[in-house]
Design an enzyme around this catalytic site. Structure first.
Site, PDB file in Angstrom:
ATOM      1  N   SER A   8      44.645 -12.767 -22.774  1.00  0.00           N
ATOM      2  CA  SER A   8      45.656 -13.291 -21.839  1.00  0.00           C
ATOM      3  C   SER A   8      46.993 -12.542 -21.904  1.00  0.00           C
ATOM      4  O   SER A   8      48.050 -13.127 -21.700  1.00  0.00           O
ATOM      5  CB  SER A   8      45.858 -14.797 -22.048  1.00  0.00           C
ATOM      6  OG  SER A   8      44.649 -15.489 -21.778  1.00  0.00           O
ATOM      7  N   LYS A  29      35.933  -5.405 -17.042  1.00  0.00           N
ATOM      8  CA  LYS A  29      34.767  -6.293 -17.163  1.00  0.00           C
ATOM      9  C   LYS A  29      33.860  -6.123 -15.946  1.00  0.00           C
ATOM     10  O   LYS A  29      33.749  -5.024 -15.416  1.00  0.00           O
ATOM     11  CB  LYS A  29      35.228  -7.743 -17.384  1.00  0.00           C
ATOM     12  CG  LYS A  29      36.196  -7.841 -18.576  1.00  0.00           C
ATOM     13  CD  LYS A  29      36.452  -9.248 -19.034  1.00  0.00           C
ATOM     14  CE  LYS A  29      37.410  -9.227 -20.211  1.00  0.00           C
ATOM     15  NZ  LYS A  29      37.639 -10.541 -20.790  1.00  0.00           N
ATOM     16  N   GLU A  62      32.463 -11.082 -25.461  1.00  0.00           N
ATOM     17  CA  GLU A  62      31.500 -11.475 -24.417  1.00  0.00           C
ATOM     18  C   GLU A  62      30.117 -10.904 -24.709  1.00  0.00           C
ATOM     19  O   GLU A  62      29.096 -11.516 -24.392  1.00  0.00           O
ATOM     20  CB  GLU A  62      32.041 -11.053 -23.037  1.00  0.00           C
ATOM     21  CG  GLU A  62      33.184 -11.980 -22.609  1.00  0.00           C
ATOM     22  CD  GLU A  62      34.297 -11.330 -21.807  1.00  0.00           C
ATOM     23  OE1 GLU A  62      34.109 -10.222 -21.280  1.00  0.00           O
ATOM     24  OE2 GLU A  62      35.380 -11.943 -21.725  1.00  0.00           O
ATOM     25  N   ASN A  71      40.414  -3.500 -19.564  1.00  0.00           N
ATOM     26  CA  ASN A  71      38.989  -3.809 -19.531  1.00  0.00           C
ATOM     27  C   ASN A  71      38.696  -4.550 -18.229  1.00  0.00           C
ATOM     28  O   ASN A  71      39.033  -5.719 -18.092  1.00  0.00           O
ATOM     29  CB  ASN A  71      38.622  -4.675 -20.752  1.00  0.00           C
ATOM     30  CG  ASN A  71      37.159  -5.072 -20.756  1.00  0.00           C
ATOM     31  OD1 ASN A  71      36.386  -4.664 -19.893  1.00  0.00           O
ATOM     32  ND2 ASN A  71      36.778  -5.877 -21.737  1.00  0.00           N
ATOM     33  N   GLY A  86      40.808 -14.775 -21.326  1.00  0.00           N
ATOM     34  CA  GLY A  86      40.568 -15.318 -19.998  1.00  0.00           C
ATOM     35  C   GLY A  86      40.982 -16.771 -19.846  1.00  0.00           C
ATOM     36  O   GLY A  86      40.632 -17.425 -18.866  1.00  0.00           O
ATOM     37  N   HIS A 140      32.823  -6.415 -28.046  1.00  0.00           N
ATOM     38  CA  HIS A 140      33.608  -7.397 -27.288  1.00  0.00           C
ATOM     39  C   HIS A 140      32.960  -8.776 -27.446  1.00  0.00           C
ATOM     40  O   HIS A 140      31.731  -8.904 -27.490  1.00  0.00           O
ATOM     41  CB  HIS A 140      33.675  -7.004 -25.814  1.00  0.00           C
ATOM     42  CG  HIS A 140      34.700  -7.803 -25.076  1.00  0.00           C
ATOM     43  ND1 HIS A 140      34.461  -9.089 -24.638  1.00  0.00           N
ATOM     44  CD2 HIS A 140      35.991  -7.520 -24.744  1.00  0.00           C
ATOM     45  CE1 HIS A 140      35.556  -9.561 -24.060  1.00  0.00           C
ATOM     46  NE2 HIS A 140      36.502  -8.630 -24.113  1.00  0.00           N
ATOM     47  N   GLU A 187      40.912  -9.656 -30.674  1.00  0.00           N
ATOM     48  CA  GLU A 187      40.873 -10.504 -29.486  1.00  0.00           C
ATOM     49  C   GLU A 187      40.368 -11.898 -29.876  1.00  0.00           C
ATOM     50  O   GLU A 187      39.160 -12.125 -29.936  1.00  0.00           O
ATOM     51  CB  GLU A 187      39.929  -9.901 -28.436  1.00  0.00           C
ATOM     52  CG  GLU A 187      40.351  -8.520 -27.962  1.00  0.00           C
ATOM     53  CD  GLU A 187      39.794  -8.203 -26.577  1.00  0.00           C
ATOM     54  OE1 GLU A 187      40.576  -7.693 -25.769  1.00  0.00           O
ATOM     55  OE2 GLU A 187      38.626  -8.488 -26.292  1.00  0.00           O
TER      56      GLU A 187
HETATM   57  O1  LIG Z   1      38.801  -9.701 -23.119  1.00  0.00           O
HETATM   58  C1  LIG Z   1      39.902  -9.178 -22.913  1.00  0.00           C
HETATM   59  C2  LIG Z   1      40.087  -7.713 -22.957  1.00  0.00           C
HETATM   60  O2  LIG Z   1      38.973  -7.080 -23.484  1.00  0.00           O
HETATM   61  C3  LIG Z   1      41.078  -9.999 -22.555  1.00  0.00           C
HETATM   62  O3  LIG Z   1      40.846 -10.596 -21.327  1.00  0.00           O
HETATM   63  P1  LIG Z   1      42.070 -11.374 -20.606  1.00  0.00           P
HETATM   64  O4  LIG Z   1      43.243 -10.438 -20.671  1.00  0.00           O
HETATM   65  O5  LIG Z   1      41.575 -11.615 -19.187  1.00  0.00           O
HETATM   66  O6  LIG Z   1      42.283 -12.610 -21.391  1.00  0.00           O
END
Ligand SMILES: O=C(CO)COP(=O)(O)O
Length: 304
Positions: free
Chosen positions: A260, A62, A146, A60, A220, A144, A214
């Site tokens: 992560s 982002k 976010e 992803n 992150g 997601h 997740e």
């Molecule tokens: O949100 C994520 C994948 O969709 C995970 O992000 P990170 O791997 O940067 O923690």
């Protein structure tokens, strides 16, 4: 794969045996835009391997990248040596989807990071499922954290997006996961089950669904869930599917972990019986490291 099939229940189908209502009226308004289920087309499988139990790794990206950095990332991915028995998907920002889709090896499929809830039209700033399919997208990431917690999408809105995308033939990477305060309050399962139920209530089929667990506190942050923490939730999710959908869906649906994941921790996570792959954020922006994560399927085979 044969060795795995013989010894690992999760590859045989014999598995042993987690909102924000920014605007409910907004979601309700668009409920009425969806066709009634009786007039929906049956789900067309786009990816033959969905539901096969194959390891699944998604990147992803982002809201990251430029034309230059993405061109380099695609070149790195095109030359990477990837284990064959893994479904690999990358999810670039919308504006680079076409570029990636036309320059990336066929070995890797392309996913969007969001899609509109229904047919396109007068919805400024949105991208329709039909447009995604038009440029070769096979998947979409929905739910997601976010989008749930920053943009304010609620469970029902996300569920309806998933139903529309599946009905139109896209595969859906359906994200669920708890906030840190929810975990600390002992509500991890409740939150995940509620998010799962919103999908289960409306999706026409689970054939092209992958569930991404997740935990929000791990995204992150560099604070990865321990393999045991992730496994515990994956088992609970599978059990929920068994009780509330069907045994078959529980055994066939890939449940992948995100938060992560990197080239160093992927091996230990992959060994967990109910971790069927990963959804990777930051580490998916580095081609060689992403390849290492894809290839962590070998750790799974050894563990089996
Ligand atoms: O949100 C994520 C994948 O969709 C995970 O992000 P990170 O791997 O940067 O923690």
């Amino acid at each position: 794969m044969e060795m795995v099939a013989a010894s690992c229940p999760q590859f045989t189908g014999l598995r042993p045996t987690l909102h924000n209502a920014r605007s409910q009226p907004f979601a309700q308004h668009f409920n009425s835009q969806l066709r009634p289920s009786s007039s929906r087309k049956p789900c067309r499988p786009v990816v033959a391997m969905a539901g096969s139990g194959k390891f699944f790794v998604g990147g992803n990206w982002k809201c990251n990248g430029t034309k230059d950095s993405i061109t380099k990332l695609v070149a790195d991915l095109n030359s990477a040596k990837l284990e064959s028995d893994v479904d690999v998907v990358v999810s670039p920002p919308f504006v680079y989807l076409d570029l990636v889709s036309s320059s990336l090896t066929d070995r890797i499929e392309v996913s969007a990071q969001n899609s509109w809830i229904g047919k396109g039209g007068a919805f400024t700033g949105e991208i329709s499922v039909e447009q995604l399919k038009d440029i070769g997208c096979k998947w979409v990431i929905l739910g997601h954290s976010e989008r749930r917690h920053i943009i304010g999408e609620n469970d029902q809105f996300i569920g309806k997006k998933a139903a529309y995308a599946l009905n139109e033939g896209l595969g859906v990477i359906a994200c669920i996961g708890e906030l840190l305060e929810e975990r600390e309050a002992g509500k991890t399962f409740d939150v995940c089950f509620q998010q799962l139920k919103a999908f289960a209530d409306v999706v026409p089929s689970w054939d092209n669904m992958v569930i991404a667990y997740e935990p929000v506190w791990a995204i992150g942050t560099g604070k990865v869930a321990t393999p045991q923490q992730a496994q515990e939730v994956h088992v609970a999710v599978r059990d929920w599917l068994k009780k509330n959908v069907s045994e078959e869906v529980a055994s066939k649906t890939r449940i992948i972990y995100g938060g992560s994941v990197n080239g160093s921790n992927c091996g230990e996570l992959a060994k967990q019986e109910d971790i069927d792959g990963f959804l990777v954020g930051g580490a998916s922006l580095k081609g060689p490291e992403f390849a290492t994560i894809v290839n962590s399927v070998t750790a799974k085979k050894v563990a089996a």
